[in-house]
Design an enzyme around this catalytic site. Structure first.
Site, mmCIF file in Angstrom:
data_model
loop_
_atom_site.group_PDB
_atom_site.id
_atom_site.type_symbol
_atom_site.label_atom_id
_atom_site.label_comp_id
_atom_site.label_asym_id
_atom_site.label_seq_id
_atom_site.Cartn_x
_atom_site.Cartn_y
_atom_site.Cartn_z
ATOM 1 N N LYS A 39 83.759 67.001 31.043
ATOM 2 C CA LYS A 39 82.818 65.943 30.674
ATOM 3 C C LYS A 39 82.990 65.607 29.191
ATOM 4 O O LYS A 39 83.123 66.510 28.353
ATOM 5 C CB LYS A 39 81.392 66.412 30.966
ATOM 6 N N SER A 113 74.008 62.942 34.372
ATOM 7 C CA SER A 113 74.919 62.236 33.490
ATOM 8 C C SER A 113 76.379 62.622 33.710
ATOM 9 O O SER A 113 77.292 61.935 33.207
ATOM 10 C CB SER A 113 74.548 62.497 32.018
ATOM 11 N N SER A 137 71.531 66.954 35.108
ATOM 12 C CA SER A 137 72.755 66.154 35.006
ATOM 13 C C SER A 137 73.954 66.741 35.723
ATOM 14 O O SER A 137 74.953 66.045 35.919
ATOM 15 C CB SER A 137 73.110 65.933 33.527
#
Length: 539
Positions: A39, A113, A137
């Site tokens: 990420k 996210s 997330s």
């Protein structure tokens, strides 16, 4: 493995140079040569950590602690993935690099996210990916893409080298297709980092009240506010829970109230404190992210302390659930919105997605999101198992049993079933702990047992197999003791109790505290309470 450039979604922000990806592994472990995605709020040396803000262009000087741990175990990063900007969002749509959608539907959000990480795994680009999980997330995109999302206890995986969202709550998480795939990744990631101020080492022993083998799962005692398609899938998940373990119903109100604190109270101001300076005018900042974070200016120091006090109260109430249950089962989200629904109400749709996830780090819980079949419309449905901090190992085993994956049985010494004064939190429990006992599992007796109050040095019950006891049995805990502990325990057992064989609801027989037959006095029968704790509470 599919090529990262050919998946038809903006899952990646940066792909690493092929020569770097092809560097030979120096490890021969289970992760040797295994590609993974990172990420893009987690540092990879030589690559900018954008957090989905194109104005952040400075290459990282070194990789994050988590990435270095994986590299030391032979895993190979192939690229940085898309995300809700500054990891502020659960939808996966707040990125100037493009909007991801669910791997199962072009019309529905991917969840965020950690959107790109989830999509990369779901579409077969990589076997696993790193995400982060402050408010859900990692778990939300796992649920929306049919994946396993593991959120470890806070501090077990170092966040050094992660662009912070809320440093006191942030967690590095994993996204995989199976629990089995997650195990070696977590084994590599969990290591104490003395340079991370929020790091916590894994205790040598499980915390008090955490069973080695989880069996009892708490579910809400009433209906939840779920979209119709989600509600049908949740009903099926509850039936599966009863097949996997033993279900008890509890009030999850304190959990949901704690979840609301994350954005409705001053806790959101932590985001303002750590990256508010990056939201200045002129940067390519998502307007919703700017609105949420800069809106925290309305909170005062007094508001922050009020929130901390309320959280302490809710944490105290919520932890009582784990006195009689190993884990709490909840849906990951109340529904699965479409891209159009999020565009029409970006704040409201996102806020609703955090209903069941926002509280995990506030309440200091570990969590695993697991697939739970499909909704009637064919979209993936996911649930989450939550347990106290540092229950990560047993919780992962429970998640594996949920998904039907193999679980290595824990080593067995001597198992002893207790039903009264030796239960966790009761007066004689300290005797078991002092003798080296650890909680093995929660459960119930087999059918036919009755419970009576008996005389002795302190209030306690006795179990008798009368043959006419309830089919659902009586609440017990099974403790794992060193062999020598039984000899030390025997002198402390006052008549009319003694140790004898006790049948359990799973069909096994262990030693347990049982009463002499003369104790079968109808005036002392407390069987109807279902257990000693319930009797004490209702007396």
């Amino acid at each position: 493995m599919k090529a990262a450039r050919e998946i038809g979604q903006p899952a990646f922000i940066t792909l690493l140079d092929e020569d770097r990806v092809r560097e030979p592994s120096t490890s021969d472990g289970p992760l040797a040569g295994v590609p993974f995605a990172v990420k893009d709020n987690i540092d990879v040396a030589g690559v900018p950590t954008t957090a989905a803000c194109p104005d952040l262009t400075t290459p990282a000087s070194e990789s994050a602690f988590a990435v270095r741990r994986l590299h030391e175990h032979g895993a190979v990063p192939i690229g940085k993935t898309n995300l809700d900007q500054f990891a502020t969002g659960l939808v996966g749509t707040r990125s100037p690099y493009g909007t991801c959608h669910s791997a199962a539907s072009v019309a529905h959000v991917s969840g965020g996210s950690s959107s790109g990480s989830a999509v990369a795994v779901a579409l077969g680009v990589v076997p696993f990916a790193l995400g982060t999980d402050t408010a859900g997330s990692g778990r939300v995109p796992a649920a929306f893409n049919g994946l396993v999302g593991v959120k470890p206890s806070r501090g077990l995986v170092s966040t050094r080298g992660v662009l912070p969202a809320c440093p006191s709550l942030d967690c590095v998480t994993t996204l995989t297709r199976t629990v089995t795939d997650a195990r070696p990744v977590l084994d590599a990631l969990i290591a104490h980092d003395a340079e991370d101020p929020y790091a916590r080492p894994m205790p040598a022993l499980l915390p008090a009240g955490v069973a080695r083998r989880m069996r009892v799962v708490a579910v809400p005692d009433g209906p939840l506010d779920l979209d119709p398609e989600h509600a049908q899938a949740w009903t099926a998940a509850l039936a599966h829970a009863a097949a996997v373990g033993q279900v008890v119903r509890v009030d999850v109100g304190p959990f949901l109230a704690a979840a609301r604190l994350l954005y409705e109270a001053a806790f959101v101001a932590e985001r303002l404190a750590v990256f508010g300076h990056l939201l200045e005018e002129g940067r390519q900042v998502d307007p919703t992210v700017r609105q949420i974070v800069l809106g925290a200016r309305r909170f005062s120091g007094a508001d922050a302390f009020s929130g901390l006090h309320e959280l302490a109260r809710l944490r105290s109430v919520a932890k009582r659930v784990f006195a009689g249950a190993d884990a709490v089962l909840l849906p990951v989200t109340p529904g699965h919105p479409t891209l159009a629904e999020v565009a029409a109400d970006p704040v409201g749709a996102n806020s609703r997605l955090g209903t069941f996830t926002n509280m995990a780090n506030l309440l200091d819980l570990c969590a695993v999101a697991v697939p739970a079949g499909q909704r009637p419309d064919g979209l993936p449905f996911g649930v989450q198992l939550l347990a106290p901090a540092f229950a990560d190992g047993p919780l992962l085993d429970f998640a594996a049993r949920w998904t039907g994956e193999p679980v290595e049985p824990p080593p067995v010494r001597t198992l002893l079933a207790v039903a009264g004064a030796h239960l966790t939190g009761q007066p004689a429990n300290a005797d078991l702990v002092r003798l080296g006992g650890v909680l093995h599992s929660r459960g119930r007796t087999g059918p036919g047992y009755r419970m009576y109050t008996v005389d002795g040095p302190f209030p306690r019950p006795g179990l008798l197999h009368t043959g006419d006891g309830p089919a659902a049995g009586i609440e017990v805990e099974v403790w794992d003791l060193p062999q020598a502990a039984l000899g030390a325990l025997l002198p402390t057992i006052a008549e009319p109790l003694h140790l004898g064989p006790l049948g359990l609801d799973d069909g096994s027989t262990v030693l347990g505290f049982v009463a002499d037959t003369g104790c079968a006095d109808s005036t002392r029968d407390i069987t109807a309470y279902g257990g000693w704790r319930a009797y004490l509470a209702g007396r």
